[in-house]
Write a protein that holds these residues in place. Structure first.
Motif, PDB file in Angstrom:
ATOM      1  N   UNK A 116       1.475  -0.593 -12.605  1.00  0.00           N
ATOM      2  CA  UNK A 116       2.733   0.144 -12.713  1.00  0.00           C
ATOM      3  C   UNK A 116       3.094   0.357 -14.187  1.00  0.00           C
ATOM      4  N   UNK A 117       2.921  -0.705 -14.957  1.00  0.00           N
ATOM      5  CA  UNK A 117       3.260  -0.633 -16.376  1.00  0.00           C
ATOM      6  C   UNK A 117       2.363   0.374 -17.101  1.00  0.00           C
ATOM      7  N   UNK A 118       1.067   0.328 -16.782  1.00  0.00           N
ATOM      8  CA  UNK A 118       0.121   1.274 -17.391  1.00  0.00           C
ATOM      9  C   UNK A 118       0.493   2.704 -17.067  1.00  0.00           C
ATOM     10  N   UNK A 119       0.832   2.939 -15.802  1.00  0.00           N
ATOM     11  CA  UNK A 119       1.190   4.294 -15.391  1.00  0.00           C
ATOM     12  C   UNK A 119       2.433   4.767 -16.124  1.00  0.00           C
ATOM     13  N   UNK A 120       3.421   3.875 -16.221  1.00  0.00           N
ATOM     14  CA  UNK A 120       4.660   4.239 -16.925  1.00  0.00           C
ATOM     15  C   UNK A 120       4.346   4.577 -18.382  1.00  0.00           C
ATOM     16  N   UNK A 121       3.450   3.824 -18.963  1.00  0.00           N
ATOM     17  CA  UNK A 121       3.078   4.086 -20.357  1.00  0.00           C
ATOM     18  C   UNK A 121       2.426   5.451 -20.503  1.00  0.00           C
ATOM     19  N   UNK A 122       1.517   5.767 -19.577  1.00  0.00           N
ATOM     20  CA  UNK A 122       0.858   7.067 -19.636  1.00  0.00           C
ATOM     21  C   UNK A 122       1.860   8.203 -19.486  1.00  0.00           C
ATOM     22  N   UNK A 123       2.816   8.003 -18.558  1.00  0.00           N
ATOM     23  CA  UNK A 123       3.819   9.058 -18.353  1.00  0.00           C
ATOM     24  C   UNK A 123       4.632   9.267 -19.618  1.00  0.00           C
ATOM     25  N   UNK A 128       0.830  -1.208   0.000  1.00  0.00           N
ATOM     26  CA  UNK A 128       0.000   0.000   0.000  1.00  0.00           C
ATOM     27  C   UNK A 128       0.858   1.249   0.000  1.00  0.00           C
ATOM     28  N   UNK A 129       1.902   1.232   0.848  1.00  0.00           N
ATOM     29  CA  UNK A 129       2.777   2.401   0.920  1.00  0.00           C
ATOM     30  C   UNK A 129       3.426   2.655  -0.437  1.00  0.00           C
ATOM     31  N   UNK A 130       3.915   1.579  -1.046  1.00  0.00           N
ATOM     32  CA  UNK A 130       4.602   1.743  -2.336  1.00  0.00           C
ATOM     33  C   UNK A 130       3.640   2.253  -3.406  1.00  0.00           C
ATOM     34  N   UNK A 131       2.413   1.720  -3.384  1.00  0.00           N
ATOM     35  CA  UNK A 131       1.415   2.176  -4.355  1.00  0.00           C
ATOM     36  C   UNK A 131       1.136   3.660  -4.183  1.00  0.00           C
ATOM     37  N   UNK A 132       0.980   4.074  -2.916  1.00  0.00           N
ATOM     38  CA  UNK A 132       0.695   5.484  -2.653  1.00  0.00           C
ATOM     39  C   UNK A 132       1.843   6.357  -3.115  1.00  0.00           C
ATOM     40  N   UNK A 133       3.070   5.931  -2.817  1.00  0.00           N
ATOM     41  CA  UNK A 133       4.236   6.704  -3.215  1.00  0.00           C
ATOM     42  C   UNK A 133       4.346   6.775  -4.734  1.00  0.00           C
ATOM     43  N   UNK A 134       4.040   5.660  -5.365  1.00  0.00           N
ATOM     44  CA  UNK A 134       4.141   5.618  -6.831  1.00  0.00           C
ATOM     45  C   UNK A 134       3.106   6.548  -7.457  1.00  0.00           C
ATOM     46  N   UNK A 135       1.882   6.529  -6.905  1.00  0.00           N
ATOM     47  CA  UNK A 135       0.837   7.414  -7.426  1.00  0.00           C
ATOM     48  C   UNK A 135       1.236   8.882  -7.247  1.00  0.00           C
ATOM     49  N   UNK A 136       1.740   9.209  -6.039  1.00  0.00           N
ATOM     50  CA  UNK A 136       2.177  10.580  -5.794  1.00  0.00           C
ATOM     51  C   UNK A 136       3.304  10.980  -6.722  1.00  0.00           C
ATOM     52  N   UNK A 137       4.215  10.057  -6.916  1.00  0.00           N
ATOM     53  CA  UNK A 137       5.351  10.311  -7.798  1.00  0.00           C
ATOM     54  C   UNK A 137       4.878  10.609  -9.225  1.00  0.00           C
TER      55      UNK A 137
END
Lengths: 131, 144
Positions: free
Chosen positions: B128-135, A95-104
């Protein structure tokens, strides 16, 4: 003229690279969410950006084996402090990593927006507000 | 060279590892009720072993520098050492001379939990992959 070009985007070009680097590190954490003994890592963003902006006098590392303070952010990754223990020694909290990734991601897009805005501003000036 | 493309490699390795895990779960569940006439021949639950794959392991030149990106690799598949259960079924065609058959040591509850965990982790990597693609697509649009 060159001065305009150099400062056109401010810190955002460096910041963009760092957000990108951080996205890579966080994606590594998420990929290793089930790997035994994996220690979650993160970029110390404030330190890295201060370094990238050149607002700090560099320390020297004259002797081999000393930690090089001028190393890039990727070599200065910090380990995340685990919030709860796990039996397999893994410190990734999904969860923490997901939140950080979204914020990033949002921060990355913000930097992109600033750069785009600067380009629009210059274009407006060049075309005398016609476009 | 640091690039958003690396995220695809990292998340991709995670997806590959999790799909291996899903594969073993499928194999274990499918064989949960298989029997054998010898304890050695009985099916044993399989489980993959994950390990971190550091990026510099791929590049022989940069042996010392850890640049922070790390994928996952599957080191191998281990077999559960839990006890094999023997059952007295003299009518079973697979029964040995004493009338016993040997079932698998698969624990269906363990397998279902494993399946849920693997599925969630896989979805994480896809996001994660989808987000990277969007970026990356947004980066291509800079200045427009």
């Amino acid at each position: 003229m060159s001065q305009i070009n150099d400062n056109l985007f401010g810190l955002h070009t460096q910041a963009l690279g760092l957000w990108q680097k951080r996205a890579e590190v966080l994606s590594g954490n998420l990929a290793n969410a089930d790997t035994p003994d994996y220690l979650a890592r993160d970029v110390d963003f404030r330190k890295a950006l201060t370094q990238a902006s050149g607002n700090q006098l560099p320390l020297s590392a004259p002797t081999a084996g000393q930690i090089d303070p001028n190393a890039n952010a990727g070599e200065q990754l910090a380990y995340r402090v685990p919030t709860q223990p796990s039996m397999d020694g893994n410190t990734v909290d999904t969860q923490v990593e997901q939140a950080q990734f979204a914020g990033n991601t949002v921060h990355y897009q913000a930097s992109l927006s600033f750069i785009t805005a600067q380009i629009h501003m210059l274009r407006t000036a060049i075309t005398e507000g016609q476009s | 060279m640091s690039s958003l493309f690396k995220i695809f490699d990292t998340a991709g390795s995670g997806m590959a590892a999790q799909s291996t895990r899903l594969n073993t779960v499928a194999s274990n569940l499918a064989n949960a009720d298989t029997v054998s006439s010898t304890p050695e021949g009985a099916y044993r639950a399989k489980e993959p072993l994950f390990a971190t794959l550091h990026d510099n392991a791929l590049k022989a030149g940069a042996a010392t520098q850890d640049d922070g990106t790390s994928g996952v690799q599957t080191l191998g598949v281990s077999e559960s050492q839990a006890d094999i259960q023997s059952r007295y079924e003299p009518g079973n065609p697979m029964a040995d001379a004493n009338g016993y058959v040997y079932g698998s040591n698969v624990n269906p509850i363990d397998e279902l939990v494993n399946m849920i965990s693997a599925s969630r982790s896989y979805q994480n990597n896809v996001e994660v992959m989808n987000t990277a693609k969007q970026l990356m697509l947004k980066t291509l649009d800079v200045g427009k």
